[in-house]
Structures are given as C-alpha cells and as structure tokens.
Design a protein around this motif. Structure first.
Motif, short mmCIF file in Angstrom:
data_model
loop_
_atom_site.label_atom_id
_atom_site.label_comp_id
_atom_site.label_asym_id
_atom_site.label_seq_id
_atom_site.Cartn_x
_atom_site.Cartn_y
_atom_site.Cartn_z
N VAL A 153 0.85 -1.19 0.00
CA VAL A 153 0.00 0.00 0.00
C VAL A 153 0.89 1.24 0.00
O VAL A 153 1.77 1.38 0.85
N VAL A 154 0.65 2.12 -0.96
CA VAL A 154 1.41 3.38 -1.04
C VAL A 154 0.43 4.54 -1.15
O VAL A 154 -0.40 4.58 -2.06
N ALA A 155 0.52 5.47 -0.21
CA ALA A 155 -0.32 6.68 -0.25
C ALA A 155 0.36 7.73 -1.10
O ALA A 155 1.55 8.00 -0.96
N THR A 156 -0.39 8.33 -2.00
CA THR A 156 0.13 9.37 -2.88
C THR A 156 -0.05 10.74 -2.25
O THR A 156 -1.13 11.08 -1.77
N ASP A 157 1.04 11.55 -2.27
CA ASP A 157 1.00 12.94 -1.81
C ASP A 157 0.48 13.09 -0.38
O ASP A 157 -0.22 14.04 -0.06
N TYR A 158 0.84 12.16 0.49
CA TYR A 158 0.46 12.31 1.89
C TYR A 158 1.41 13.25 2.62
O TYR A 158 1.05 13.85 3.63
N ALA A 159 2.65 13.39 2.11
CA ALA A 159 3.65 14.28 2.70
C ALA A 159 3.86 13.98 4.18
O ALA A 159 3.70 14.84 5.05
N LEU A 160 4.25 12.75 4.46
CA LEU A 160 4.32 12.26 5.84
C LEU A 160 5.24 13.09 6.73
O LEU A 160 4.92 13.38 7.87
N PHE A 161 6.40 13.47 6.22
CA PHE A 161 7.36 14.21 7.05
C PHE A 161 6.83 15.60 7.42
O PHE A 161 7.25 16.18 8.40
N SER A 162 5.93 16.12 6.62
CA SER A 162 5.28 17.38 6.95
C SER A 162 4.12 17.16 7.91
O SER A 162 3.98 17.83 8.92
N LYS A 163 3.29 16.18 7.60
CA LYS A 163 2.09 15.94 8.38
C LYS A 163 2.39 15.35 9.76
O LYS A 163 1.60 15.51 10.69
N TRP A 164 3.53 14.67 9.88
CA TRP A 164 3.88 14.09 11.17
C TRP A 164 3.91 15.17 12.25
O TRP A 164 3.43 14.97 13.37
N ALA A 227 10.10 14.39 2.41
CA ALA A 227 11.22 13.80 3.16
C ALA A 227 12.53 14.48 2.83
O ALA A 227 13.37 14.71 3.71
N THR A 228 12.73 14.83 1.56
CA THR A 228 14.00 15.40 1.13
C THR A 228 14.21 16.81 1.64
O THR A 228 15.28 17.16 2.15
N THR A 229 13.18 17.66 1.53
CA THR A 229 13.34 19.05 1.97
C THR A 229 13.47 19.14 3.49
O THR A 229 14.17 20.01 4.01
N THR A 230 12.80 18.24 4.22
CA THR A 230 12.93 18.25 5.67
C THR A 230 14.36 17.90 6.07
O THR A 230 14.96 18.54 6.94
N TRP A 238 14.71 15.86 11.04
CA TRP A 238 14.47 14.70 10.16
C TRP A 238 14.71 13.40 10.92
O TRP A 238 13.92 12.46 10.83
N TYR A 239 15.82 13.35 11.66
CA TYR A 239 16.11 12.15 12.45
C TYR A 239 15.04 11.90 13.51
O TYR A 239 14.67 10.75 13.78
#
Length: 402
Positions: A153-164, A227-230, A238-239
């Motif tokens: 399962v892959v979510a598209t455009d969820y932006a996890l590192f932002s939404k976390w 993930a990359t910009t964070t 990020w860590y």
C-alpha cells in the motif's frame, strides 16, 4: 486531639492541590512541547516553509542570510529575490497552490473510521517505505506500480514528514497511521479512475490499487519532496521524525528514489512552475514551440540540485545507513519486467506473472523529452553538466541522452 483532627482534615486538601498543581504543570509542559513542535513544523516542513520563505524574500526584495536557516537553500533564495516581479509572483502563486493541495490531503476521523485496518491485516507488515528525490521525476508512476501489488500500500502525496509534525500524537498510533495511509491510497485511486475517463491516468486497471489481498506486507507513502526538503533544512528534525516512524511501526524502513534525466526533470519542474499544461496552451502555441524564461529555469536548476545533494548526503550518512533502492525511469521503460522484479525483491514480496503483465501494460512506451520544450542557454547546459558530474547516479545522463 483538636489539632490532630485539623491536621487530618488538611491532608486530603493538600494532596488534592498538590495533584492539581502537578496536572497543571504537566499540561503546560505538553502544551509547550506541542507548541515547540508546531513552531518547528511551520519553520521547516515542506510546502509551508517554502511559501513563508519566499513570501519573506518577496517582501524584503534583498539578499539576506536570515532568509533561510539552511546554506543549501541560499542559492535558491537568491535566485528568487533577483527575479522580475512577474516571475516572483508566478513562484509564489505556484507555492500557494501546492500548499492548498497538501492541506486537502489530510484524512478526517470519519474516513479513518470507515477504512480502519483490522489487526489481522497489518500484523505481518514487514517494511515501512517512503520516497526521496524530486517532484515531476516519475515517483507517481513507480508509486502506482507498488500500490498495484496485492500486498503493498502506497499513499500518494500524503507528505508524511510534513504531516507528522502537524499531529504527532495521531501519527504515533500505528493503527491510525496505517489506516490514514490506506485511506489516502483509496481516495487517490478513485481520483485516478475519474481522470482515466478523461484521458491519461496513473490508475492501473485490474490491479490492487487502493486495495489489498488478505494482508499487507509493505506500507508507506511516495511524496519524495517532503522527506528530502525536511532533511535538507534540519537533519536533527528529520532524524526525530525518522526515529519516531521506526519506533511507532517497529518496522525496518526502506526508501525508494526515482531518477529521471535531469534536463527533463528540471524542464518539467519549470513548466509546472509556470502553470503546467495551461501555460503551454497559452505561451507554447506553435508546434515545437518552447518556453523561454531563463529566470524560472535557473530557479529550478538550483532547486533540483539542492535536493540531489540532500539525497546524496543521506546515502553517505553512516549513522543513518539508509536502505535505498533507485529506479531509473529510462530503465523502467526499456526493461519493465526486470525493474518490476527488482522492486518486488527489494521489498521481499512475491512477484506473480499477472502482476508484472498488468503493470507492463501501463508503463509508457517512451519518455517525454520535456527538455525540448524549454529554451536552454549554453551556460545553463554547461552548469547542469558540471553539477551532474558531482552526483554519482546522474553521470549517465547528458542533454542529448535518453
């Protein structure tokens, strides 16, 4: 005796007030901790940070080291503040649209309740995955291929590192996290189906996109930019998020990077920045016509290699020891069976023949040479070639190669 009675009377009162004080201090601490996280989120996470950064630059109209906390962003910021007014407005409008898009990807509690994943379905999940790299580089098609698998399962455009950071406690609940990602996969699959009726779509027919069979072995999201910009802006943050994901899921983390010819990737990013297909309809009217905007192209060149260097730093980070799989888009087009099997092997899942055949039918037969839709100066081509020579996985590409 009288004194003793008064003393007994005060004991429960003192305990009550002491408990109340401890609770008050705890709530203040929780509030302060959440406030700190929110401030860090506003400052560093993906789209919002980029928009606020550029708006600040737009207001000040000058170079300033205070505009960005990351040296890697300085070139992009300086490129932005030196633009013409029209191009600055174009960039700001584009970032605002991206921000609105990501705000719409949030999953409500009603949706979570509707698509709640039973424990039996997720108890044997083996890996958590996310993407790194760039937008407009092919992550969407690879994400669709993975999501089409019956046990991934892959979510598209969820932006996890932002939404976390927007809701830390929510994401620290693995059941809620998995359900939110699955719900996002379902929603995007429905959107792809609707687009399919109007023409090109990332929806893969007769597959398990937005669904699963029996159980889920791999789950994650494909927003590479988040993930990359964070990582680029604040490695410590990020860590913190990366470790949070690992502790929440209890799973090994695997990372996917999709690589496209840099000249095509940069050109597509530039056209998208200028308004995508609507821009081309308006300004690239003649057959074979080209967009001619050196400022926007320079801006995207700097942004592209900024992300490349961030991913390169991840790969060389011994503390992280990232488990990363690269998919070159050209290889996927030319050798689809081999590349799909490599993906399945990377995630340790079965690769049934029907799945490979279904995915192959959806992969485009040739890549678009978007670089030909943009005017490049000799200096810009030379500059990109020089930057390519510093990034190992890009050295196979030139302006004239596929």
């Amino acid at each position: 005796m009288k004194y003793s009675g008064v003393k007994k009377w005060y004991i429960p009162i003192n305990i009550f007030f002491a408990g109340f004080l401890v609770l008050l201090l705890y709530q203040q601490g929780v509030h302060q901790n959440r406030q700190d996280l929110e401030e860090r989120a506003i400052k560093f996470h993906g789209t919002t940070a980029e928009l606020k950064l550029l708006m600040k630059a737009h207001r000040q109209r000058k170079r300033s080291t205070s505009l960005s906390d990351s040296k890697k962003e300085q070139a992009t910021v300086e490129s932005f503040v030196n633009m013409s007014d029209d191009n600055r407005e174009t960039v700001l409008e584009n970032e605002a649209k991206r921000l609105q898009h990501y705000n719409r990807t949030w999953i409500s509690q009603d949706v979570i309740n509707k698509f709640y994943l039973p424990h039996e379905v997720v108890k044997n999940v083996k890996y958590f995955l996310f993407f790194v790299g760039h937008g407009r580089g092919g992550s969407s098609i690879v994400g669709s291929l993975i999501d089409a698998h019956p046990n991934m399962v892959v979510a598209t455009d969820y932006a996890l590192f932002s939404k976390w950071l927007e809701d830390v406690e929510f994401h620290r609940n693995s059941s809620a996290l998995y359900t939110a990602l699955f719900a996002r996969s379902r929603k995007v699959t429905q959107q792809y189906r609707q687009k399919e009726q109007r023409g090109y779509s990332l929806y893969i027919k007769k597959s398990f996109m937005g669904r699963y069979k029996d159980h889920i072995s791999v789950i994650g999201e494909k927003e590479a930019g988040s993930a990359t910009t964070t990582y680029m802006r604040d490695q410590k943050l990020w860590y913190d998020i990366y470790n949070d994901i690992h502790h929440t899921t209890g799973l090994p983390i695997k990372v996917v990077q999709v690589v496209r010819n840099p000249f095509d990737n940069i050109a597509t990013m530039t056209l998208f920045l200028a308004g995508g297909s609507e821009y081309r309809k308006k300004y690239v009217t003649e057959e074979g016509g080209q967009m001619n905007n050196s400022e926007l192209l320079d801006f995207r060149i700097k942004a592209y290699f900024r992300n490349c260097r961030a991913v390169y730093d991840m790969q060389r980070d011994e503390q992280l020891n990232i488990n990363l799989h690269q998919v070159h888009l050209q290889d996927l087009v030319q050798k689809p069976t081999e590349e799909i099997e490599k993906l399945c092997n990377f995630f340790s899942v079965q690769c049934p023949k029907w799945y490979v055949n279904t995915c192959e039918k959806h992969i485009f037969k040739a890549l678009s040479r978007t670089r030909d839709k943009v005017v490049w100066s000799r200096n810009q081509i030379d500059h990109v070639n020089q930057q390519i020579s510093e990034i190992p996985w890009l050295t196979r590409y030139t302006f004239t190669s596929d």
